[in-house]
Write an enzyme that holds these catalytic residues in place. Structure first.
Site, PDB file in Angstrom:
ATOM      1  N   LYS A 102     -15.584  24.541  30.786  1.00  0.00           N
ATOM      2  CA  LYS A 102     -14.538  24.916  29.822  1.00  0.00           C
ATOM      3  C   LYS A 102     -14.135  23.709  28.974  1.00  0.00           C
ATOM      4  O   LYS A 102     -14.007  23.782  27.756  1.00  0.00           O
ATOM      5  CB  LYS A 102     -13.304  25.461  30.540  1.00  0.00           C
ATOM      6  CG  LYS A 102     -12.055  25.515  29.664  1.00  0.00           C
ATOM      7  CD  LYS A 102     -10.823  25.897  30.439  1.00  0.00           C
ATOM      8  CE  LYS A 102     -10.173  24.851  31.257  1.00  0.00           C
ATOM      9  NZ  LYS A 102      -9.281  23.913  30.555  1.00  0.00           N
ATOM     10  N   ASN A 103     -13.958  22.559  29.627  1.00  0.00           N
ATOM     11  CA  ASN A 103     -13.431  21.382  28.934  1.00  0.00           C
ATOM     12  C   ASN A 103     -14.454  20.676  28.053  1.00  0.00           C
ATOM     13  O   ASN A 103     -14.132  19.686  27.409  1.00  0.00           O
ATOM     14  CB  ASN A 103     -12.803  20.425  29.956  1.00  0.00           C
ATOM     15  CG  ASN A 103     -11.528  21.015  30.521  1.00  0.00           C
ATOM     16  OD1 ASN A 103     -11.008  22.002  29.996  1.00  0.00           O
ATOM     17  ND2 ASN A 103     -11.033  20.429  31.593  1.00  0.00           N
TER      18      ASN A 103
ATOM     19  N   CYS B 261       4.028  21.247  28.334  1.00  0.00           N
ATOM     20  CA  CYS B 261       3.074  22.008  29.150  1.00  0.00           C
ATOM     21  C   CYS B 261       3.595  21.998  30.580  1.00  0.00           C
ATOM     22  O   CYS B 261       4.320  21.087  30.971  1.00  0.00           O
ATOM     23  CB  CYS B 261       1.710  21.336  29.055  1.00  0.00           C
ATOM     24  SG  CYS B 261       0.564  21.815  30.332  1.00  0.00           S
TER      25      CYS B 261
ATOM     26  N   ARG C 276       2.690  15.678  28.105  1.00  0.00           N
ATOM     27  CA  ARG C 276       1.391  15.607  27.419  1.00  0.00           C
ATOM     28  C   ARG C 276       1.513  15.314  25.921  1.00  0.00           C
ATOM     29  O   ARG C 276       1.095  16.122  25.082  1.00  0.00           O
ATOM     30  CB  ARG C 276       0.581  16.876  27.676  1.00  0.00           C
ATOM     31  CG  ARG C 276       0.353  17.135  29.164  1.00  0.00           C
ATOM     32  CD  ARG C 276      -0.468  18.357  29.421  1.00  0.00           C
ATOM     33  NE  ARG C 276      -1.872  18.155  29.148  1.00  0.00           N
ATOM     34  CZ  ARG C 276      -2.799  19.100  29.344  1.00  0.00           C
ATOM     35  NH1 ARG C 276      -2.435  20.295  29.779  1.00  0.00           N
ATOM     36  NH2 ARG C 276      -4.066  18.869  29.096  1.00  0.00           N
ATOM     37  N   PRO C 277       2.042  14.156  25.565  1.00  0.00           N
ATOM     38  CA  PRO C 277       2.172  13.812  24.145  1.00  0.00           C
ATOM     39  C   PRO C 277       0.790  13.634  23.509  1.00  0.00           C
ATOM     40  O   PRO C 277      -0.217  13.548  24.205  1.00  0.00           O
ATOM     41  CB  PRO C 277       2.923  12.473  24.188  1.00  0.00           C
ATOM     42  CG  PRO C 277       2.603  11.894  25.529  1.00  0.00           C
ATOM     43  CD  PRO C 277       2.434  13.059  26.458  1.00  0.00           C
TER      44      PRO C 277
ATOM     45  N   ASP D 235       0.474  11.138  21.072  1.00  0.00           N
ATOM     46  CA  ASP D 235       0.707   9.903  20.303  1.00  0.00           C
ATOM     47  C   ASP D 235      -0.561   9.081  20.159  1.00  0.00           C
ATOM     48  O   ASP D 235      -0.803   8.465  19.112  1.00  0.00           O
ATOM     49  CB  ASP D 235       1.800   9.070  21.011  1.00  0.00           C
ATOM     50  CG  ASP D 235       1.407   8.733  22.446  1.00  0.00           C
ATOM     51  OD1 ASP D 235       1.404   7.549  22.814  1.00  0.00           O
ATOM     52  OD2 ASP D 235       1.036   9.673  23.190  1.00  0.00           O
ATOM     53  N   GLN D 236      -1.422   9.092  21.184  1.00  0.00           N
ATOM     54  CA  GLN D 236      -2.661   8.307  21.100  1.00  0.00           C
ATOM     55  C   GLN D 236      -3.625   8.901  20.073  1.00  0.00           C
ATOM     56  O   GLN D 236      -4.370   8.182  19.412  1.00  0.00           O
ATOM     57  CB  GLN D 236      -3.337   8.264  22.480  1.00  0.00           C
ATOM     58  CG  GLN D 236      -2.508   7.605  23.575  1.00  0.00           C
ATOM     59  CD  GLN D 236      -2.311   6.127  23.313  1.00  0.00           C
ATOM     60  OE1 GLN D 236      -3.279   5.384  23.217  1.00  0.00           O
ATOM     61  NE2 GLN D 236      -1.064   5.719  23.140  1.00  0.00           N
TER      62      GLN D 236
ATOM     63  N   ASP E 137      -7.797  17.417  38.069  1.00  0.00           N
ATOM     64  CA  ASP E 137      -8.032  18.868  38.058  1.00  0.00           C
ATOM     65  C   ASP E 137      -8.534  19.393  39.392  1.00  0.00           C
ATOM     66  O   ASP E 137      -8.760  20.597  39.529  1.00  0.00           O
ATOM     67  CB  ASP E 137      -9.033  19.235  36.939  1.00  0.00           C
ATOM     68  CG  ASP E 137      -8.466  18.962  35.551  1.00  0.00           C
ATOM     69  OD1 ASP E 137      -9.237  18.982  34.587  1.00  0.00           O
ATOM     70  OD2 ASP E 137      -7.252  18.709  35.452  1.00  0.00           O
TER      71      ASP E 137
ATOM     72  N   ILE F  97      -1.973  11.035  36.924  1.00  0.00           N
ATOM     73  CA  ILE F  97      -2.254  11.402  35.530  1.00  0.00           C
ATOM     74  C   ILE F  97      -1.122  12.224  34.911  1.00  0.00           C
ATOM     75  O   ILE F  97      -0.663  11.930  33.811  1.00  0.00           O
ATOM     76  CB  ILE F  97      -3.579  12.200  35.444  1.00  0.00           C
ATOM     77  CG1 ILE F  97      -4.724  11.457  36.142  1.00  0.00           C
ATOM     78  CG2 ILE F  97      -3.934  12.511  33.983  1.00  0.00           C
ATOM     79  CD1 ILE F  97      -5.196  10.206  35.466  1.00  0.00           C
TER      80      ILE F  97
ATOM     81  N   ARG G 159      -7.846  31.633  32.534  1.00  0.00           N
ATOM     82  CA  ARG G 159      -8.021  30.632  31.480  1.00  0.00           C
ATOM     83  C   ARG G 159      -9.262  29.782  31.715  1.00  0.00           C
ATOM     84  O   ARG G 159      -9.889  29.307  30.778  1.00  0.00           O
ATOM     85  CB  ARG G 159      -6.816  29.686  31.410  1.00  0.00           C
ATOM     86  CG  ARG G 159      -5.541  30.324  30.903  1.00  0.00           C
ATOM     87  CD  ARG G 159      -4.499  29.265  30.613  1.00  0.00           C
ATOM     88  NE  ARG G 159      -4.987  28.320  29.594  1.00  0.00           N
ATOM     89  CZ  ARG G 159      -4.197  27.415  29.029  1.00  0.00           C
ATOM     90  NH1 ARG G 159      -2.930  27.328  29.403  1.00  0.00           N
ATOM     91  NH2 ARG G 159      -4.684  26.590  28.116  1.00  0.00           N
TER      92      ARG G 159
HETATM   93  C1  EPZ Z   1      -8.045  16.999  29.535  1.00  0.00           C
HETATM   94  O1  EPZ Z   1      -6.720  17.167  29.021  1.00  0.00           O
HETATM   95  C2  EPZ Z   1      -8.385  18.295  30.263  1.00  0.00           C
HETATM   96  N1  EPZ Z   1      -8.298  19.405  29.336  1.00  0.00           N
HETATM   97  C3  EPZ Z   1      -7.404  18.512  31.406  1.00  0.00           C
HETATM   98  O2  EPZ Z   1      -7.821  19.649  32.143  1.00  0.00           O
HETATM   99  C4  EPZ Z   1      -7.449  17.322  32.344  1.00  0.00           C
HETATM  100  O3  EPZ Z   1      -6.457  17.463  33.323  1.00  0.00           O
HETATM  101  C5  EPZ Z   1      -7.191  16.020  31.558  1.00  0.00           C
HETATM  102  O4  EPZ Z   1      -8.107  15.902  30.471  1.00  0.00           O
HETATM  103  C6  EPZ Z   1      -7.336  14.782  32.424  1.00  0.00           C
HETATM  104  O5  EPZ Z   1      -8.586  14.736  33.022  1.00  0.00           O
HETATM  105  C7  EPZ Z   1      -9.321  19.609  28.473  1.00  0.00           C
HETATM  106  O6  EPZ Z   1     -10.292  18.893  28.403  1.00  0.00           O
HETATM  107  C8  EPZ Z   1      -9.183  20.785  27.555  1.00  0.00           C
HETATM  108  P1  EPZ Z   1      -5.644  13.382  28.554  1.00  0.00           P
HETATM  109  P2  EPZ Z   1      -6.128  16.138  27.943  1.00  0.00           P
HETATM  110  O7  EPZ Z   1      -5.405  13.227  27.106  1.00  0.00           O
HETATM  111  O8  EPZ Z   1      -7.197  15.716  27.034  1.00  0.00           O
HETATM  112  C9  EPZ Z   1      -1.502  11.009  28.511  1.00  0.00           C
HETATM  113  C10 EPZ Z   1      -7.663  21.756  33.194  1.00  0.00           C
HETATM  114  O9  EPZ Z   1      -7.098  22.055  34.255  1.00  0.00           O
HETATM  115  N2  EPZ Z   1      -1.637  10.999  27.043  1.00  0.00           N
HETATM  116  O10 EPZ Z   1      -6.809  12.694  29.148  1.00  0.00           O
HETATM  117  O11 EPZ Z   1      -4.912  16.755  27.377  1.00  0.00           O
HETATM  118  C11 EPZ Z   1      -1.272  12.428  29.060  1.00  0.00           C
HETATM  119  O12 EPZ Z   1       0.066  12.806  28.972  1.00  0.00           O
HETATM  120  C12 EPZ Z   1      -6.966  20.808  32.199  1.00  0.00           C
HETATM  121  O13 EPZ Z   1      -8.784  22.157  32.873  1.00  0.00           O
HETATM  122  C13 EPZ Z   1      -0.694  10.329  26.306  1.00  0.00           C
HETATM  123  O14 EPZ Z   1       0.256   9.744  26.838  1.00  0.00           O
HETATM  124  O15 EPZ Z   1      -5.704  14.933  28.917  1.00  0.00           O
HETATM  125  C14 EPZ Z   1      -1.777  12.293  30.478  1.00  0.00           C
HETATM  126  O16 EPZ Z   1      -0.773  11.753  31.269  1.00  0.00           O
HETATM  127  C15 EPZ Z   1      -5.552  20.524  32.556  1.00  0.00           C
HETATM  128  N3  EPZ Z   1      -0.827  10.341  24.953  1.00  0.00           N
HETATM  129  C16 EPZ Z   1      -2.928  11.303  30.326  1.00  0.00           C
HETATM  130  O17 EPZ Z   1      -2.730  10.602  29.102  1.00  0.00           O
HETATM  131  C17 EPZ Z   1      -1.864  10.970  24.309  1.00  0.00           C
HETATM  132  O18 EPZ Z   1      -1.930  10.952  23.077  1.00  0.00           O
HETATM  133  C18 EPZ Z   1      -4.308  11.946  30.306  1.00  0.00           C
HETATM  134  O19 EPZ Z   1      -4.303  12.959  29.335  1.00  0.00           O
HETATM  135  C19 EPZ Z   1      -2.818  11.636  25.089  1.00  0.00           C
HETATM  136  C20 EPZ Z   1      -2.690  11.639  26.459  1.00  0.00           C
END
Ligand code: EPZ
Length: 417
Positions: free
Chosen positions: A22-23, A116, A121-122, A124-125, A304, A326, A396
């Site tokens: 999915k991801n 969420c 889950r900001p 900002d990055q 996950d 995370i 989902r």
């Molecule tokens: C991806 O989410 C996956 N979703 C998530 O899977 C997974 O839990 C996550 O990566 C971590 O492995 C998809 O790929 C669609 P991140 P993503 O940006 O990209 C922080 C599932 O169950 N962060 O790697 O949203 C954030 O808050 C889902 O299938 C910032 O602070 O995750 C988190 O604490 C749930 N600022 C950490 O980084 C940003 O701009 C990792 O988030 C972006 C992220």
């Protein structure tokens, strides 16, 4: 409302075949915005999140034909550069259309994803990185309004390895003027798989899968055919099912090298694991050992899989500590597991699991995708009947879960109440 009814206490045996990730499917379908030529994707999982991204892409002017585990996506006339709140709010990955729209048209208006269940889950990055590529950004009425004559390559250092941020900027930078370097990038296999697709479309992406990715921008991208990698989280979920109640249960169509941290951890608990190139055979060997776990970005133990692994620890001898690093709010499955007889206490970012505790069937409620998977696993290991409410969370990200579990000997059914 659809619910799931599971009779626990049965041995699982035979084969469960894993679908596409999915991801990976979500960003790879979004990549169809980067070209006017068709993308043909195979091993596309039949899950609700894929249907959601397809709806958004169709809204933007992409024609998508779905077949059996396939999708042909081709951008016709771009119908607009706005991704509305109603579509983005249901699934955060929708936010990834911002970069590709900017790369193609120089402007975009995309709703911010909002909060969420598992954390703030900001993004900002994502925004800081796009700004490094010369994008003017402002937030207005909950939307990111972005403009750029042309994206230009730049140096991006992520504060934290973000999967979505890395994928997002990789897609935008593929059509930028010059070279972009991403540092402290996410190393998840889905990121590397997206890079394989982009390079098949004519991009020049190097180093995906490592923490430094170099993207040399090109003028335009073409169509491509691509097989999406297997879903390592779906595979990991069935490995836990096997460790709990498997009798030589074979999980096929997977890539064990993508989830070694999970396999190592489960082997440490004493389960009998046999790894093949694209399969894992699992047999439960209670008493299970209690082994601590700490979620980490890839190649560490995936967040996950945290909820699913916790169920195994409820059946292990002794006390284990599971630390979530995370997401700040990813223990919502704990009260539901405790309602089934588990003994889990949460202390900040850690859950303390005392075992073994006999699980008994109960009515429980899913709260997010992976929490719902943990309730299914607990129900399989429990005595008696469990009813799981809010099945839409599970749909989902798990394709034909009822059919796959039944094929392995579980007594499970969906019903309406
Ligand atoms: C991806 O989410 C996956 N979703 C998530 O899977 C997974 O839990 C996550 O990566 C971590 O492995 C998809 O790929 C669609 P991140 P993503 O940006 O990209 C922080 C599932 O169950 N962060 O790697 O949203 C954030 O808050 C889902 O299938 C910032 O602070 O995750 C988190 O604490 C749930 N600022 C950490 O980084 C940003 O701009 C990792 O988030 C972006 C992220």
């Amino acid at each position: 409302m659809e619910k799931l009814r599971i009779q626990g206490g049965r041995r699982l045996t035979g084969e469960v075949r894993v679908g596409g990730a999915k991801n990976a499917a979500l960003p790879e379908l979004v990549a169809s915005l980067l070209t006017d030529e068709p993308l043909r994707l195979t091993n596309v999982p039949a899950v609700r999140d894929v249907a959601t991204i397809v709806r958004l892409l169709e809204h933007l002017g992409v024609a998508v034909e779905r077949g059996d585990a396939t999708a042909r996506a081709q951008l016709g006339t771009l119908e607009g550069t706005e991704a509305p709140y109603d579509l983005v709010k249901t699934m955060r990955a929708s936010f990834l259309v911002l970069g590709p729209l900017l790369a193609r048209t120089g402007r975009a208006r995309v709703s911010l994803p909002g909060g969420c269940a598992i954390g703030a889950r900001p993004v900002d990055q994502h925004l800081a990185a796009l700004a490094r590529l010369g994008v003017d950004l402002r937030v207005e009425e909950g939307y990111v309004v972005a403009e750029a004559d042309r994206l230009r390559g730049g140096e991006v250092v992520f504060d934290t390895p973000t999967v979505g941020g890395t994928e997002h900027v990789m897609m935008a930078a593929a059509l930028a003027d010059g070279t972009t370097t991403l540092r402290n990038a996410a190393r998840e296999p889905e990121v590397a798989d997206l890079a394989v697709l982009l390079n098949a479309m004519g991009a020049d992406v190097e180093g995906a899968g490592s923490d430094t990715i170099v993207i040399r921008g090109v003028r335009e991208l073409g169509g491509a055919e691509h097989e999406i990698l297997p879903d390592r989280i779906e595979a990991g979920t069935y490995v836990i099912a096997g460790a709990l109640c498997g009798d030589s249960l074979r999980i096929t169509g997977c890539r064990p090298s993508d989830f070694e941290a999970v396999l190592d951890k489960v082997a440490e608990t004493g389960a009998d694991l046999e790894e093949g190139a694209d399969s894992v055979r699992v047999t439960a060997r209670p008493p299970h050992e209690s082994v601590d776990a700490r979620t980490q970005p890839h190649p560490g133990f995936p967040t996950d899989m945290q909820a699913q692994y916790m169920v195994l620890m409820t059946q292990a001898e002794g006390t284990s500590i599971i630390t979530e690093t995370i997401f700040e709010n990813r223990f919502m499955h704990v009260p539901e597991l405790n309602r089934m007889g588990a003994e889990i206490a949460v202390d900040g970012h850690s859950a303390i699991v005392r075992g073994p505790r006999k699980l008994g069937g109960a009515r429980v409620m899913a709260t997010d995708l992976r929490a719902s998977a943990s309730l299914v696993l607990a129900a399989l290991a429990a005595d008696g009947e469990t009813v799981i409410d809010r099945l839409y969370h599970l749909d989902r990200g798990y394709e034909s879960l009822v059919g796959k579990l039944r094929g392995a000997g579980a007594k499970v059914e969906r019903f309406r109440e």
